[in-house]
Design a protein around this motif. Structure first.
Motif, PDB file in Angstrom:
ATOM      1  N   TYR A   1       4.619  35.953 -31.391  1.00 36.37           N
ATOM      2  CA  TYR A   1       5.556  35.143 -30.730  1.00 36.37           C
ATOM      3  C   TYR A   1       6.440  36.061 -29.850  1.00 36.37           C
ATOM      4  N   ALA A   2       7.396  35.713 -28.804  1.00 39.14           N
ATOM      5  CA  ALA A   2       7.926  36.367 -27.843  1.00 39.14           C
ATOM      6  C   ALA A   2       9.497  36.246 -28.289  1.00 39.14           C
ATOM      7  N   THR A   3      10.237  37.495 -27.984  1.00 37.35           N
ATOM      8  CA  THR A   3      11.468  37.385 -28.156  1.00 37.35           C
ATOM      9  C   THR A   3      12.412  38.232 -27.161  1.00 37.35           C
ATOM     10  N   SER A   4      12.767  37.941 -26.234  1.00 35.14           N
ATOM     11  CA  SER A   4      13.542  38.713 -25.020  1.00 35.14           C
ATOM     12  C   SER A   4      14.920  38.798 -24.991  1.00 35.14           C
ATOM     13  N   ARG A   5      15.735  37.970 -25.746  1.00 40.44           N
ATOM     14  CA  ARG A   5      17.062  37.884 -25.445  1.00 40.44           C
ATOM     15  C   ARG A   5      17.598  39.415 -26.022  1.00 40.44           C
ATOM     16  N   THR A   6      18.853  39.730 -25.357  1.00 38.29           N
ATOM     17  CA  THR A   6      19.624  40.891 -25.731  1.00 38.29           C
ATOM     18  C   THR A   6      20.557  40.533 -27.059  1.00 38.29           C
ATOM     19  N   LYS A   7      21.190  41.576 -27.545  1.00 44.55           N
ATOM     20  CA  LYS A   7      21.941  41.456 -28.592  1.00 44.55           C
ATOM     21  C   LYS A   7      23.129  40.663 -28.317  1.00 44.55           C
ATOM     22  N   VAL A   8      23.610  40.741 -27.027  1.00 43.58           N
ATOM     23  CA  VAL A   8      24.897  39.756 -26.607  1.00 43.58           C
ATOM     24  C   VAL A   8      24.383  38.552 -26.571  1.00 43.58           C
ATOM     25  N   GLN A   9      23.173  38.204 -25.915  1.00 42.64           N
ATOM     26  CA  GLN A   9      22.788  36.987 -25.804  1.00 42.64           C
ATOM     27  C   GLN A   9      22.456  36.024 -27.249  1.00 42.64           C
TER      28      GLN A   9
ATOM     29  N   VAL B   1      14.840  24.967 -36.895  1.00 46.42           N
ATOM     30  CA  VAL B   1      16.251  24.209 -37.499  1.00 46.42           C
ATOM     31  C   VAL B   1      17.120  24.196 -36.228  1.00 46.42           C
ATOM     32  N   GLN B   2      17.377  22.936 -36.033  1.00 46.39           N
ATOM     33  CA  GLN B   2      18.382  22.535 -35.085  1.00 46.39           C
ATOM     34  C   GLN B   2      19.771  23.202 -35.195  1.00 46.39           C
ATOM     35  N   PRO B   3      20.439  23.367 -34.191  1.00 50.97           N
ATOM     36  CA  PRO B   3      21.887  24.303 -34.138  1.00 50.97           C
ATOM     37  C   PRO B   3      22.971  23.376 -35.183  1.00 50.97           C
ATOM     38  N   ASP B   4      22.930  22.184 -35.210  1.00 45.70           N
ATOM     39  CA  ASP B   4      23.773  21.537 -36.044  1.00 45.70           C
ATOM     40  C   ASP B   4      23.378  21.558 -37.371  1.00 45.70           C
ATOM     41  N   ARG B   5      22.522  22.597 -37.887  1.00 47.02           N
ATOM     42  CA  ARG B   5      21.973  22.574 -39.325  1.00 47.02           C
ATOM     43  C   ARG B   5      22.049  23.976 -39.568  1.00 47.02           C
TER      44      ARG B   5
ATOM     45  N   ALA C   1      24.447  33.120 -28.831  1.00 47.44           N
ATOM     46  CA  ALA C   1      23.940  31.998 -29.323  1.00 47.44           C
ATOM     47  C   ALA C   1      23.742  31.509 -30.631  1.00 47.44           C
ATOM     48  N   PHE C   2      24.039  32.599 -31.741  1.00 46.18           N
ATOM     49  CA  PHE C   2      23.907  32.039 -33.003  1.00 46.18           C
ATOM     50  C   PHE C   2      25.257  32.588 -33.735  1.00 46.18           C
ATOM     51  N   HIS C   3      26.419  32.739 -32.870  1.00 51.88           N
ATOM     52  CA  HIS C   3      27.673  32.950 -33.402  1.00 51.88           C
ATOM     53  C   HIS C   3      27.799  33.958 -34.426  1.00 51.88           C
TER      54      HIS C   3
END
Length: 238
Positions: free
Chosen positions: A5-13, A180-184, A17-19
């Motif tokens: 898979y691919a993951t390119s988001r930074t620590k801040v992002q 898993v959707q965000p509301d879960r 995103a995940f609170h």
């Protein structure tokens, strides 16, 4: 299955995103467009190492090794082939996966994932990514590896939960990651939720039509290859 898979988001992002509070987050390595088993990549979890003194479940962004090391191996200081995927259909029946599924679940952030279609000219890779560009939260489980050389060190390892592919994705491969959707997310990461039936209802395969699916360069077939070009659409066979 899910093998790359691919993951390119930074620590801040990712923390946004995940609170996740910034002081509960590890430094994130540079973007990786070809994540393969045994690499250390970001996951979101609330479980702590077995000897941790933490009393409350705190959401964290931690680096973890892709491929679960079963707890019996960890205790014995043994090494074996990492278990990168866990089948959703039997996850609460397998001794290796049952306890992590009940108590140590995680989210695996991804830009998207790869699957391969077998054809006459060899296996053609395809990339699957959310149509809306949002982060894909793959469902995962965590097990802790005990460093046999230093009894005070524990390292998280994880597996991605997979399921039967939806009709559109099934044209490429018969398996795909659960999401898993965000509301879960709160419930999924809650170690106090141990009822397997209730946990099952929190995850699902990406809905039909929610993913862009397109062929990419066969360069992704070689795990050492990397870069954003790997997730760009390409002619079949290129």
């Amino acid at each position: 299955m899910c093998g790359r898979y691919a993951t390119s988001r930074t620590k801040v992002q990712l923390t946004e995103a995940f609170h996740v509070a910034s002081d509960q987050a590890d430094e994130v390595p540079r973007a990786d467009f070809n994540v393969s088993p045994t690499k250390r990549v970001p996951i979101v979890l609330t479980s702590s190492a077995p000897d941790s003194e933490a009393e409350a479940a705190v959401r964290q962004l931690r680096l973890a090794t892709w491929g679960i090391t079963p707890v019996w191996m960890a205790k014995a200081g043994k090494k074996g082939r990492p278990l990168t995927n866990a089948r959703a259909e039997t996850i609460d029946e397998k001794p290796t996966f049952r306890r992590p599924f009940e108590q140590r679940r995680c989210l695996v952030p991804a830009d998207g994932f790869y699957e391969w279609f077998a054809e006459a000219g060899g296996k053609q890779p395809y990339f699957f990514r959310p149509v809306d560009g949002a982060v894909l939260a793959m469902a995962g489980i965590v097990e802790w590896w005990h460093d046999p050389e230093n009894k005070t060190l524990w390292f998280p390892t994880f597996s991605v939960i997979t399921t039967k592919a939806t009709d559109d994705a099934g044209k490429v491969h018969d398996r795909m990651p659960m999401t898993v959707q965000p509301d879960r997310w709160d419930a999924w990461l809650d170690p106090g939720l141990t009822d397997a039936a209730k946990v099952r209802r929190l995850m699902a395969a990406p809905a039909k039509g929610s993913l862009d699916i397109f062929p990419v360069s066969k360069a992704v077939n070689v795990s050492k290859n990397n870069g954003p070009g790997l997730v760009e659409p390409a002619e079949i066979g290129s």
